[in-house]
Design an enzyme around this catalytic site. Sequence first.
Site, short mmCIF file in Angstrom:
data_model
loop_
_atom_site.label_atom_id
_atom_site.label_comp_id
_atom_site.label_asym_id
_atom_site.label_seq_id
_atom_site.Cartn_x
_atom_site.Cartn_y
_atom_site.Cartn_z
N GLU A 112 -4.02 7.41 -3.34
CA GLU A 112 -3.97 6.07 -2.76
C GLU A 112 -3.69 5.07 -3.86
OE1 GLU A 112 -6.46 4.15 0.73
OE2 GLU A 112 -7.60 4.06 -1.14
N TYR A 116 0.88 -1.19 0.00
CA TYR A 116 0.00 0.00 0.00
C TYR A 116 0.90 1.22 0.00
CZ TYR A 116 -3.05 3.71 1.68
OH TYR A 116 -3.73 4.90 1.81
#
Length: 390
Positions: free
Chosen positions: A197, A109
């Site tokens: 993101e 991530y």
Amino acid sequence: MNIHEYQAKEVFRKYGVPTPEGGVAFSSEEARRVAEDLDSDLWVVKAQIHAGGRGKAGGVKLAKSLDEVEEIANEMLGMTLVTHQTGPEGKVVKKVYIEEGADIKAEYYLGMVLDRALEMPVMMASTEGGMEIEEVAAKTPEKIVKVAIDPTIGFKPFHARKLAFGLGLGKDEQKSFIKFAAALYNVYMDNDAEMIEINPLIKTGEGKFIALDAKMGFDDNALYKHHEIAEMRDLDEEEPTEAEAKRHGLSYIKLDGNVGCMVNGAGLAMATMDIIKHEGGEPANFLDVGGAANPDTVAKGFEIILSDKNVKSIFVNIFGGIVRCDRVANGILEATKRVEVSVPVVVRLDGTNAIEAAEILRNANIQNIIPATDLEDGAKKAVAVAKGDK
């Protein structure tokens, strides 16, 4: 303002942030043509909506043939996708993104947000790629590595190395990651982004880092500087009443309750919502008419609130500082001329020209307007009439 994955990846590519090749499609036939143009024998069909959790909801699927690409696209287009971010009503899929398959060795991530407490952007990384970052933060926060970046010095190799060490990357992989992270920082800063993101960020078998997913949100107040970004706005993905309010200079957010709120000032609006909850009610919206409210903006606010069929009462809570209470009162009268105000309206006006405002409303002799003496009295009355109590 948020944009779609395929649009975010277009922005990424301009800055040298690696992404898989792909194209957007609005029909199953177009999806097949996009897949044919990609040099791959494995494709991913992705529903394009402004919400996370698409994979779990069936909005991301692998296809091993062109026929399968067309079949999956046909199933997705027009479906209502319900994820943890859409709410129970879901979002209708109107476009899909066809992307080449990738050689995935590891998933991570990587994201960027503004830390308002530090007054600096923060880049975050985690080994838990593919997981919802909120879940990781709640259950295993130690797996999230963060670096705050002072914009006066910019993103430096030591920032990236801290993230790379946290991800457990080897020496050979760190060089590639540092280049990737530095490019992402430039995307964030140059475009006045509020959020980026990438989940997952993948490492391929060759040790390359690729943004397999991409989400971007922008500061609305800076869009005048970024016309190309502003043109990416998809009004189909936004609440229509919120878009309508924005066009008229109103700050409006739709909620799930039944007590409509019209307030001036964000702080007072939050306090009003809190006291409605305290009195056992549920606010139907956040609406700040601002300091320059006039009869037209107040009337438009009423129209927007009343377009929500869940609203059973409206609480007008105005403290006249910059805005004059008599202007708000005239706006209420104007609203009754434009739309049928079919629910009780509890009015608390205090401050500049509050006495004149009370006189205006009293002389208007509108039956369903209920005066309130203060904030608590107004909240109690608004909640009571929304429940059907006298």
